[in-house]
Every structure is written in structure tokens, then in C-alpha cells.
Design a protein around this motif. Sequence first.
Motif, PDB file in Angstrom:
ATOM      1  N   GLY A   1       0.834  -1.209   0.000  1.00 19.75           N
ATOM      2  CA  GLY A   1       0.000   0.000   0.000  1.00 19.75           C
ATOM      3  C   GLY A   1       0.860   1.247   0.000  1.00 19.75           C
ATOM      4  N   PHE A   2       1.840   1.280   0.902  1.00 16.92           N
ATOM      5  CA  PHE A   2       2.663   2.482   1.040  1.00 16.92           C
ATOM      6  C   PHE A   2       3.469   2.756  -0.229  1.00 16.92           C
ATOM      7  N   PHE A   3       4.195   1.742  -0.682  1.00 16.69           N
ATOM      8  CA  PHE A   3       5.110   1.983  -1.807  1.00 16.69           C
ATOM      9  C   PHE A   3       4.373   2.143  -3.141  1.00 16.69           C
ATOM     10  N   SER A   4       3.177   1.564  -3.270  1.00 16.77           N
ATOM     11  CA  SER A   4       2.427   1.754  -4.528  1.00 16.77           C
ATOM     12  C   SER A   4       1.864   3.170  -4.592  1.00 16.77           C
ATOM     13  N   SER A   5       1.467   3.716  -3.439  1.00 16.06           N
ATOM     14  CA  SER A   5       0.988   5.100  -3.413  1.00 16.06           C
ATOM     15  C   SER A   5       2.142   6.050  -3.732  1.00 16.06           C
ATOM     16  N   LEU A   6       3.298   5.754  -3.118  1.00 13.57           N
ATOM     17  CA  LEU A   6       4.479   6.591  -3.360  1.00 13.57           C
ATOM     18  C   LEU A   6       4.874   6.578  -4.844  1.00 13.57           C
ATOM     19  N   ARG A   7       4.750   5.423  -5.473  1.00 15.64           N
ATOM     20  CA  ARG A   7       5.115   5.310  -6.902  1.00 15.64           C
ATOM     21  C   ARG A   7       4.269   6.265  -7.745  1.00 15.64           C
ATOM     22  N   HIS A   8       2.949   6.306  -7.438  1.00 12.17           N
ATOM     23  CA  HIS A   8       2.074   7.261  -8.131  1.00 12.17           C
ATOM     24  C   HIS A   8       2.618   8.681  -7.992  1.00 12.17           C
ATOM     25  N   GLU A   9       2.952   9.032  -6.740  1.00  8.67           N
ATOM     26  CA  GLU A   9       3.368  10.420  -6.480  1.00  8.67           C
ATOM     27  C   GLU A   9       4.674  10.746  -7.187  1.00  8.67           C
ATOM     28  N   PHE A  10       5.578   9.777  -7.255  1.00  8.70           N
ATOM     29  CA  PHE A  10       6.836   9.995  -7.987  1.00  8.70           C
ATOM     30  C   PHE A  10       6.519  10.319  -9.449  1.00  8.70           C
ATOM     31  N   ILE A  11       5.572   9.566 -10.027  1.00  9.10           N
ATOM     32  CA  ILE A  11       5.238   9.781 -11.442  1.00  9.10           C
ATOM     33  C   ILE A  11       4.588  11.161 -11.616  1.00  9.10           C
ATOM     34  N   ILE A  12       3.647  11.487 -10.701  1.00 10.42           N
ATOM     35  CA  ILE A  12       2.960  12.791 -10.786  1.00 10.42           C
ATOM     36  C   ILE A  12       3.979  13.937 -10.717  1.00 10.42           C
ATOM     37  N   GLU A  13       4.999  13.766  -9.853  1.00 12.60           N
ATOM     38  CA  GLU A  13       5.950  14.867  -9.642  1.00 12.60           C
ATOM     39  C   GLU A  13       7.246  14.728 -10.438  1.00 12.60           C
ATOM     40  N   ASN A  14       7.237  13.797 -11.421  1.00 11.75           N
ATOM     41  CA  ASN A  14       8.427  13.556 -12.257  1.00 11.75           C
ATOM     42  C   ASN A  14       9.672  13.240 -11.436  1.00 11.75           C
ATOM     43  N   VAL A  15       9.496  12.477 -10.380  1.00 12.39           N
ATOM     44  CA  VAL A  15      10.655  12.023  -9.588  1.00 12.39           C
ATOM     45  C   VAL A  15      11.131  10.724 -10.232  1.00 12.39           C
ATOM     46  N   ASN A  16      12.360  10.740 -10.722  1.00 16.58           N
ATOM     47  CA  ASN A  16      12.841   9.556 -11.448  1.00 16.58           C
ATOM     48  C   ASN A  16      13.546   8.575 -10.508  1.00 16.58           C
ATOM     49  N   VAL A  17      12.797   8.082  -9.521  1.00 14.78           N
ATOM     50  CA  VAL A  17      13.307   7.050  -8.607  1.00 14.78           C
ATOM     51  C   VAL A  17      12.384   5.846  -8.775  1.00 14.78           C
ATOM     52  N   SER A  18      12.943   4.691  -9.137  1.00 18.77           N
ATOM     53  CA  SER A  18      12.086   3.523  -9.363  1.00 18.77           C
ATOM     54  C   SER A  18      11.781   2.818  -8.048  1.00 18.77           C
ATOM     55  N   ILE A  19      10.619   2.176  -8.012  1.00 20.03           N
ATOM     56  CA  ILE A  19      10.247   1.358  -6.840  1.00 20.03           C
ATOM     57  C   ILE A  19       9.915  -0.039  -7.351  1.00 20.03           C
ATOM     58  N   THR A  20      10.684  -1.022  -6.878  1.00 19.54           N
ATOM     59  CA  THR A  20      10.460  -2.415  -7.281  1.00 19.54           C
ATOM     60  C   THR A  20       9.981  -3.200  -6.064  1.00 19.54           C
ATOM     61  N   LEU A  21       8.834  -3.819  -6.197  1.00 16.39           N
ATOM     62  CA  LEU A  21       8.299  -4.632  -5.104  1.00 16.39           C
ATOM     63  C   LEU A  21       8.577  -6.102  -5.436  1.00 16.39           C
ATOM     64  N   CYS A  22       9.289  -6.796  -4.560  1.00 20.34           N
ATOM     65  CA  CYS A  22       9.668  -8.193  -4.836  1.00 20.34           C
ATOM     66  C   CYS A  22       8.735  -9.131  -4.075  1.00 20.34           C
TER      67      CYS A  22
END
Length: 287
Positions: free
Chosen positions: A186-207
Motif C-alpha cells: 500500500g505504502f510503496f504503490s501510493s508513493l510510486r504514483h506520487e513519484f510519477i505525478i511529480e516527475n521524480v525519477n526514482v524507481s520502486i520495485t516490489l519483490c
Amino acid sequence: VLIPLLGLGLAVYFYSGPGNFNEEMLRGKRVIVTGASSGIGEQMAYHLARMGAHVLLTARTEAKLQKVVDKCLDLGAASARYVSGSMESTAFAEEVVKEAEITWGGLDMLILNHIGYSYFNFFNGDVDHVRKVMETNFLSYVAMTVSALPMLKESEGSIVVVSSVSGKVASPFTAPYSATKFALEGFFSSLRHEFIIENVNVSITLCILGYINTENAVRAVSHVIKVAPAPKEECALEIIRSGALRQRELHYPASTVTPAVLLRDFAPDFLDGLIRSNHQVENIKRA
Ligand code: NDP
């Protein structure tokens, strides 16, 4: 036979990231690995060392970390060091990131992998224990991410979160652990959205890992779970690979994890029945 095959095909289709993996991608990269004194984390440290990365390792047991660091240096790490302490405290989580900043002045990859002890048994009603594993397995991941984000933004780096099939589909006897892994998604998937919205080029990989043959996992569950565990060395390599390729999600082993994830939404009762039938419940001794 058909379900694993379908799963494997879909896993390749949905989860293979852009481009091909090349071990040179990790050469000279600055990587933090948590939970690196044993199991999958230890194996990730060895792969990264062999690939020529700088590694900063952490866990509680200093003697084990020292041995892993020595082996990393033998394997060719660009540099290897450790910080020991417990992730029950978010202050320690922040201290580890600070160490990377002081030593390297930056960070390319944050691999969040550690877990604190939880029992494998019927839920015993101990709320304090749930709080403690939430702090160790979830809150410290959040704290490290917050502290590391300025450096990761600067390097356009990667966050790799090691979760479990128990963070997608619940099994019996793992209520506190499973809760922490669901929280990560939940936490990291929400953060991924926000990175995309704000053009933050940090990838999040959930294993999303199935059963892996680490000493602790085998000791905890082999008397109850019937399936054979997958190898920790290959698992560790797949985690690094998926992080380097900036994949959204890794399923390992795909042959069991992907079908479970797919069945979860369209045949949940069937899947739950399958899960229970894979547990030898009679071998659980109530505490
Ligand atoms: P291990 O138990 O082998 O390793 C756990 C690591 O975390 C160790 O380095 C341990 O070192 C460290 N650790 C334990 N408690 C703390 C603490 N309080 N603070 C800081 N570090 C701590 O785990 P695995 O390698 O089996 O699992 C690694 C990851 O893979 C986990 O996120 C797990 O959920 C996930 N996973 C594993 C599966 C499996 O079957 N093995 C299945 C699905 C997911 P020390 O004791 O020295 O602190």
C-alpha cells in the motif's frame, strides 16, 4: 501443470522490465542492503560485490556482518562496510542512511530486505508483538526511504522492497508478518504514483517472493509447508536484476507466485482452499 505454465507466461509478459540486464549496470554503484548478515540479504551482498558495487550492509549481529564484509571484499566489491543495530528503532534506520551519505556522498540503490522475528503459529492475540513487527518490517522501511530520498532523487536511483506472497495473499499462521507485508504494498504503490505525478525519477520495485531456502525460513516452516523451497542464491540475483531494470514488480519463483496473485481476485475461495491444503496443520503445535 496448466496453472503454473499460464502463470509463467503471464509473468514474463507483465513483469519483464525494459532492456536487458547486464551485471556491469551495478559496477561502481552505491548500494545499501538491509538484513545482510544471513539469508537472501547475504546472497545479495555477494552478487553485488562480484559485480563491483560499493556495499553498505546492515543487521544486528556484528560478527556475522564482519564475515560477510570480508567475503564481499574478496569477491571484488568496490568497497564494503557495515553498520550494526536494530531496525526496531527508526532512529537506527536513519543512522544507516546517514552513514551512506557521510561515506559516499550519495546513493544509487536502497534494498530494504530485513525482517524481525515473528512466530509461525495461530495468532496469539499479542497486540504488542504486532506493533513491534510493524515497526521493524514496515516503519523502518518508511524511515529509510524518507532519509534516502534526497540522495536517490539526485542519482535517479532505485528503491527495492523485498516483500512476500504473504503481502498479496494471506496464509494461515502468519497474521502479524502478513500485515507488515500488505502494508508495504500500500505504502510503496501510493508513493510510486506520487513519484510519477511529480516527475521524480526514482524507481520502486516490489519483490513478491514465495518460499525460499534460507536457514531461518526452512527452520520455521518446513514441518508444515509441503512445497520445496526455491534457491536463495538465484532469488538474490533476481532481486538485484529487477531493481537494476527498474521493474515494477518481481515474482520469484514465478511458477508459484504469479498463479497465486492472479487467482486472488477471481477465485479467492478456491485459492484459500489450495493454500490450506498445502499446510500440514496437524504439525502446528499451539503455543
Ligand atoms: P533471514 O531471517 O535469513 O534474514 C533476516 C535478516 O534480517 C538477517 O540479516 C537478520 O540479521 C536481520 N534482522 C533480524 N531482525 C532484525 C532487526 N530487529 N533489525 C535489523 N535487522 C534484523 O530472512 P530471509 O533471507 O529468509 O528473508 C529476507 C526477506 O525475504 C524478508 O523480507 C522476507 O520477508 C522475504 N521473504 C522470504 C521468504 C523465505 O521463504 N525465505 C519468503 C517470502 C519473503 P540479525 O539477526 O543479525 O539482525
